[in-house]
Design an enzyme around this catalytic site. Structure first.
Site, PDB file in Angstrom:
ATOM      1  N   LYS A 167      43.017  38.162  46.248  1.00  0.00           N
ATOM      2  CA  LYS A 167      43.904  38.749  45.232  1.00  0.00           C
ATOM      3  C   LYS A 167      44.023  40.241  45.486  1.00  0.00           C
ATOM      4  O   LYS A 167      43.016  40.961  45.550  1.00  0.00           O
ATOM      5  CB  LYS A 167      43.357  38.498  43.825  1.00  0.00           C
ATOM      6  CG  LYS A 167      44.309  38.936  42.717  1.00  0.00           C
ATOM      7  CD  LYS A 167      43.852  38.414  41.367  1.00  0.00           C
ATOM      8  CE  LYS A 167      44.883  38.720  40.276  1.00  0.00           C
ATOM      9  NZ  LYS A 167      44.489  38.126  38.982  1.00  0.00           N
TER      10      LYS A 167
ATOM     11  N   PHE B 270      35.007  43.468  34.705  1.00  0.00           N
ATOM     12  CA  PHE B 270      34.283  42.252  35.127  1.00  0.00           C
ATOM     13  C   PHE B 270      33.161  41.894  34.147  1.00  0.00           C
ATOM     14  O   PHE B 270      32.020  41.632  34.555  1.00  0.00           O
ATOM     15  CB  PHE B 270      33.704  42.413  36.533  1.00  0.00           C
ATOM     16  CG  PHE B 270      34.701  42.264  37.650  1.00  0.00           C
ATOM     17  CD1 PHE B 270      36.002  41.861  37.404  1.00  0.00           C
ATOM     18  CD2 PHE B 270      34.331  42.536  38.963  1.00  0.00           C
ATOM     19  CE1 PHE B 270      36.915  41.726  38.440  1.00  0.00           C
ATOM     20  CE2 PHE B 270      35.237  42.403  40.016  1.00  0.00           C
ATOM     21  CZ  PHE B 270      36.533  42.004  39.745  1.00  0.00           C
TER      22      PHE B 270
END
Length: 454
Positions: free
Chosen positions: A313, A189
């Protein structure tokens, strides 16, 4: 010599008018060069290369002036195949940054040809000109939305975006397995944060809205495709900071800041590169998280179209019970959609002999196709087709996209195959998918969704 300079200047004008990318470099070298007193002597190879380059530019400009827009557009996409192999010699992350920068600056072809009508589909009340999208992770910080949508994707997803900027994991963190058509990444991330992304999306949102309002209005029989700010559908994928102790608060902050620019939102709870993230896929954890994020979205003020759909997701590395739990939560909480799947921590037999497979991180690309498609199939059966599913994982051709659709996907996403194949892959896949649908007698994508398990 003077006549030669004038001739080259005219050719610059011709190439510039053809909207061909390299014209700037060519013109700069031509106009900046004053007639020297002594002409430098180049080697034979140098003269041949220079002559070939000038000939290609002049020929390309002349070609562009004599063909229709659709033909020239096809030529530009095909020409990217000549450039794409050079990226393989670069460090993967450097190549990625260069690709994003090229799209951000408009140094990529723009799709001018309409999509085959058979590829159009309506999901969440939004019209997609085709079901092929670009997955999150490519344009993490919303730098190149316009350029990437312009390549002909039906939709794209930016992110994952974290509330606070973070560098992600240490480099190197992206590894190629070209013979297997795969990539391993452990980026973690890496994000510039929601404030920076919000500023970019806000600027792009206003620009796209202005361009759309100034364009000609569609006729009564014309199908309108696009999202809240113009052609192409834009999704925003939300992540949590690595050091955050309250994941829910991170996702809520992302909703409050970015949802106004999104055609849909995604809660990413499936990256294998953020410690503890996948634990949020547990039944109770996921239910609590979804309820909290939905409440944050619904408390905001929305116009007639209402709030953006909220998707989750999920990972491919799930047990049967995990999949059943997620399906139950999705139905009970009325989740708007599921993206199936993220990368895998497994190493299928097809990659185990490659020493790069020993690197930690999530595996994407062709080896992921069967694993992710099996999860997609199970989720479609468990949800009885009531929830739109987005198939992601290992898609590298129109036939692959078609198999995902028949397994239950209303939409599909690419990443790794696009990194390897470049812009030329997109029109190729759309043509192949249209051929698959017509071959089996389907009149639209929606007719084929879940066809193997209905």
């Amino acid at each position: 010599m003077t006549r030669r300079v004038v001739h080259l200047t005219r050719q610059c004008t011709l190439i510039r008018n053809s909207n061909c990318i390299p014209w700037r470099l060519f013109c700069a070298s031509s106009s900046a060069a004053q007639i020297p007193k002594k002409v430098p002597q180049f080697s034979k190879k140098g003269r041949i290369f220079t002559g070939a380059a000038i000939g290609l530019l002049i020929g390309g400009g002349a070609y562009a002036s004599t063909v229709d827009e659709a033909t020239f557009c096809g030529w530009l996409f095909s020409a990217t195949k000549l450039v794409n192999p050079f990226f393989a010699y670069m460090d993967p992350e450097v190549a990625h940054r260069l690709a994003v920068s090229a799209a951000a600056h408009g140094w990529v072809p723009v799709e001018k040809r309409p999509d085959p009508p058979i590829l159009g589909i309506r999901v969440w009340g939004r019209g997609f000109s085709n079901p092929i999208g670009l997955a999150a992770g490519f344009d993490k910080n919303a730098e190149a939305v316009e350029g990437l949508l312009g390549l002909g994707f039906g939709f794209m997803e930016v992110g994952s975006v974290t509330p606070i900027p973070q560098e992600g994991n240490s480099k190197p963190r992206i590894f190629r397995l070209p013979s297997e058509g795969a990539i391993i990444n452990r980026c973690g991330f890496n994000s510039e944060g929601i404030v920076v992304v919000a500023k970019r999306l806000g600027a792009q949102h206003g620009k796209r809205k202005l361009e759309t309002s100034s364009a000609a209005s569609p006729t009564g029989d014309e199908v309108v495709h696009g999202g809240i700010s113009g052609p192409g559908i834009l999704g925003v994928n939300l992540g949590k900071n690595k050091t955050s102790e309250d994941a829910g608060a991170d996702y809520v902050q992302g909703v409050h800041t970015l949802s106004q620019y999104a055609d849909y939102l995604v809660i990413n709870v499936s990256s294998p590169n953020t410690p503890g993230l996948r634990q949020l896929q547990g039944r109770k954890q996921l239910k609590d998280l979804v309820k909290r994020v939905q409440a944050a979205r619904d408390e905001m003020q929305w116009g007639e179209e209402g709030p953006p759909p909220l998707l989750v997701k999920i990972a491919p590395d799930l047990s049967k019970q995990d999949i059943e739990d997620i399906a139950a939560v999705a139905l009970a909480q009325r989740i708007d959609g599921l993206i199936i799947t993220n990368t895998t921590i497994q190493r299928p037999d097809t990659v185990r002999n490659n020493p790069v497979s020993l690197e930690s991180g999530g595996l994407s690309g062709k080896p992921l196709f069967n694993l992710s498609t099996n999860v997609l199939r199970d989720m479609y059966i468990l949800t009885k087709g009531r929830i739109p599913l987005v198939g992601c994982g290992g898609i590298s051709s129109g036939e692959d996209a078609y198999r995902k659709i028949r397994a239950g996907a209303s939409l599909v996403q690419l990443y790794t195959s696009f990194a390897y194949g470049g812009p030329a892959l997109i029109p190729q896949m759309k043509a192949e998918l249209a051929e698959c649908l017509e071959r089996d007698g389907f009149k639209s994508v929606s007719e084929a969704v879940g066809a193997d398990y209905r």
